[in-house]
Design a protein around this motif. Structure first.
Motif, short mmCIF file in Angstrom:
data_model
loop_
_atom_site.label_atom_id
_atom_site.label_comp_id
_atom_site.label_asym_id
_atom_site.label_seq_id
_atom_site.Cartn_x
_atom_site.Cartn_y
_atom_site.Cartn_z
N ILE A 93 3.85 3.21 5.16
CA ILE A 93 3.67 4.36 5.67
C ILE A 93 2.76 4.17 7.05
CG2 ILE A 93 3.73 6.12 3.07
CD1 ILE A 93 1.18 5.87 3.27
N ASN A 109 -0.27 5.69 8.62
CA ASN A 109 -1.34 6.84 8.42
C ASN A 109 -2.27 6.52 9.38
OD1 ASN A 109 -3.36 8.17 8.18
ND2 ASN A 109 -4.63 7.03 6.67
N GLU A 140 -9.30 6.63 9.08
CA GLU A 140 -8.49 5.19 9.21
C GLU A 140 -7.12 5.20 9.89
OE1 GLU A 140 -9.35 5.76 5.08
OE2 GLU A 140 -9.15 6.77 6.72
N THR A 185 -3.84 3.02 9.81
CA THR A 185 -2.80 1.58 9.83
C THR A 185 -1.88 1.85 9.65
OG1 THR A 185 -2.75 -0.72 9.17
CG2 THR A 185 -3.65 0.56 8.12
N ARG A 229 0.08 0.70 6.08
CA ARG A 229 0.34 -0.10 5.09
C ARG A 229 1.43 -0.06 4.24
NH1 ARG A 229 -3.62 3.98 2.52
NH2 ARG A 229 -1.84 4.54 1.48
N GLN A 282 -2.31 -2.80 -2.15
CA GLN A 282 -1.64 -2.51 -0.60
C GLN A 282 -1.88 -3.57 -0.13
OE1 GLN A 282 -3.75 -1.45 1.90
NE2 GLN A 282 -5.45 -0.29 1.31
N HIS A 296 -2.14 -4.25 4.06
CA HIS A 296 -2.81 -3.73 5.47
C HIS A 296 -2.38 -4.49 6.73
CE1 HIS A 296 -6.22 -2.51 4.48
NE2 HIS A 296 -6.76 -2.96 5.64
N HIS A 307 -4.91 -4.81 10.96
CA HIS A 307 -5.18 -4.29 11.49
C HIS A 307 -4.86 -5.39 13.52
CE1 HIS A 307 -8.39 -2.65 9.64
NE2 HIS A 307 -7.75 -2.87 9.05
N GLU A 309 -10.37 -7.84 12.96
CA GLU A 309 -11.28 -7.80 12.18
C GLU A 309 -11.87 -8.66 12.75
OE1 GLU A 309 -10.89 -4.79 9.58
OE2 GLU A 309 -11.30 -3.02 11.38
N HIS A 314 -5.33 -7.47 5.85
CA HIS A 314 -5.49 -7.43 4.82
C HIS A 314 -4.81 -7.02 3.49
CE1 HIS A 314 -9.66 -6.18 7.60
NE2 HIS A 314 -9.16 -7.61 7.61
N VAL A 362 -5.80 -6.11 -0.24
CA VAL A 362 -6.38 -5.23 -1.30
C VAL A 362 -6.56 -5.45 -2.32
CG1 VAL A 362 -8.01 -3.02 -1.09
CG2 VAL A 362 -6.83 -3.51 0.67
N VAL A 399 -10.86 -8.70 -0.89
CA VAL A 399 -10.21 -8.36 0.06
C VAL A 399 -9.91 -10.13 0.42
CG1 VAL A 399 -9.21 -7.29 2.32
CG2 VAL A 399 -10.86 -6.10 0.67
N SER A 430 -18.13 -5.57 2.84
CA SER A 430 -17.55 -3.57 2.89
C SER A 430 -16.38 -3.70 3.04
CB SER A 430 -18.20 -2.80 3.88
OG SER A 430 -18.51 -3.10 5.13
N THR A 486 -13.58 -2.21 5.78
CA THR A 486 -13.80 -1.88 7.38
C THR A 486 -13.47 -0.26 7.72
OG1 THR A 486 -11.61 -2.37 7.88
CG2 THR A 486 -13.93 -3.64 7.76
N THR A 487 -13.98 0.17 7.16
CA THR A 487 -13.18 2.25 7.82
C THR A 487 -14.04 2.79 6.53
OG1 THR A 487 -11.73 2.19 6.19
CG2 THR A 487 -10.82 1.51 8.15
N TRP A 520 -14.77 -11.00 -0.26
CA TRP A 520 -14.02 -11.13 1.28
C TRP A 520 -13.59 -12.92 1.30
CZ3 TRP A 520 -11.36 -8.31 5.06
CH2 TRP A 520 -11.45 -7.02 5.08
C1 SG5 Z 1 -7.04 0.84 5.98
O1 SG5 Z 1 -8.21 0.14 5.48
C2 SG5 Z 1 -6.17 1.01 4.57
C3 SG5 Z 1 -7.23 1.38 3.63
C4 SG5 Z 1 -8.54 0.88 3.23
C5 SG5 Z 1 -8.80 1.01 4.67
O2 SG5 Z 1 -7.56 1.40 6.81
O3 SG5 Z 1 -5.55 1.99 4.76
C6 SG5 Z 1 -4.42 2.63 5.10
O4 SG5 Z 1 -4.16 1.74 4.53
C7 SG5 Z 1 -3.76 3.72 5.61
C8 SG5 Z 1 -2.05 3.66 5.69
O5 SG5 Z 1 -6.13 2.23 2.41
C9 SG5 Z 1 -6.65 3.10 1.88
O6 SG5 Z 1 -7.11 4.07 2.28
C10 SG5 Z 1 -5.51 3.26 0.63
C11 SG5 Z 1 -6.17 3.65 -0.74
O7 SG5 Z 1 -9.31 1.19 2.23
C12 SG5 Z 1 -9.10 1.23 0.91
O8 SG5 Z 1 -8.54 0.60 0.80
C13 SG5 Z 1 -9.91 1.38 0.75
C14 SG5 Z 1 -9.99 1.02 -1.25
C15 SG5 Z 1 -10.24 -0.41 4.99
O9 SG5 Z 1 -9.72 -1.83 3.58
S1 SG5 Z 1 -9.91 -2.56 4.27
O10 SG5 Z 1 -12.01 -2.82 4.53
O11 SG5 Z 1 -9.31 -3.60 3.55
N1 SG5 Z 1 -9.98 -3.07 6.02
#
Ligand code: SG5
Ligand code: ZN
Length: 231
Positions: A59, A61, A67, A69, A71, A92, A94, A96, A100, A113, A115, A125, A177, A179-180, A189
């Protein structure tokens, strides 16, 4: 003052995230991983257990203020990592752009990344830098058909998760943490030292979706230790 530092590191899309949400948070990600701030040691082994043929629901988003990306949600049970006696399941992966985490103060074009979360919802992560190189055949089904809008879904029928992980598992490890938003701390990490290669056109296909990038600026270590088993 401390929270203002963190806010200055936000992409424009997060401008609506206010200082008070970040007050008191001092162990944030990403960070600049340099040879002068890492400590060498024998790290506990990483055991990946990944499906060589899983389905992906990919997907995009891209909504403003959220946030952004692409995913890939993986099927339940498709992957796990065991480290220090704790098993975390893959939810999942995703990307960047640019990366980062910095490598000796330099960004690479993309960062992957993966997760994972354990039974107590603790997050881990696995990050991997992506460099320009040959076309990445394993990722081609995703990067040749990237979902262009939030309405778009891409189904990948048979994806080999092992294609994302190198044989050499040397890494950099620290606690940080998300990153979003909400930038939750206590995230483990593990940044793999071996980069993944993708072609310039694959990288461009992703960057076209997010022309302003979707990377947070590096955050202060505030006394944290980065451990590595890279000789
Ligand atoms: C991305 O990074 C992911 C978040 C993820 C954050 O922005 O967003 C997407 O993949 C949207 C398409 O994934 C989600 O929101 C899924 C639930 O946040 C998480 O994984 C929270 C558990 C932050 O992740 S990161 O720190 O590895 N960059
Ligand atoms: Zn991420």
């Amino acid at each position: 003052l401390v929270s203002a530092l963190f806010v200055s590191g936000l992409p424009a899309a997060y401008a609506d995230i206010v200082d008070d949400k970040l007050a008191g948070m001092e162990a944030q990600s990403p960070i600049d991983i340099r040879s002068d701030n890492t400590f060498f040691g024998n790290l506990s082994p990483l055991t990946f257990n990944l499906s060589s043929s899983t389905t992906l629901d990919v997907i995009n988003n891209g909504s403003p203020g959220k946030e952004k990306t692409v995913r890939a949600n993986v099927a339940a049970g498709a992957g796990s990592i065991t480290v220090d006696g704790d098993t975390y399941n893959l939810a999942q992966f995703h990307f960047h752009t640019p990366s980062e985490h910095l490598e000796n103060s330099h960004a690479t074009p993309l960062e992957l990344h993966l997760v994972f979360s354990d039974a107590n919802s603790h997050l881990l992560v696995v990050g991997r830098w992506i460099n320009y190189g040959d076309t990445n055949a394993a990722l081609a089904p995703i990067f040749s058909n990237l979902p262009q809008t939030t309405a778009d879904h891409l189904a990948v029928n048979s994806f080999n998760l092992n294609s994302l992980i190198p044989d050499n598992l040397e890494s950099f490890r620290y606690t940080g943490s998300l990153t979003t938003p909400p930038f939750s701390e206590g995230v483990k990490w593990i940044d793999l030292a071996q980069p993944l290669d993708m072609s310039a056109s694959q990288v461009q296909a992703f960057q076209k979706l997010f022309p302003d990038g979707d990377a947070r600026e590096v955050q202060p270590l505030n006394g944290r230790i980065i451990l590595t088993d890279v000789p």
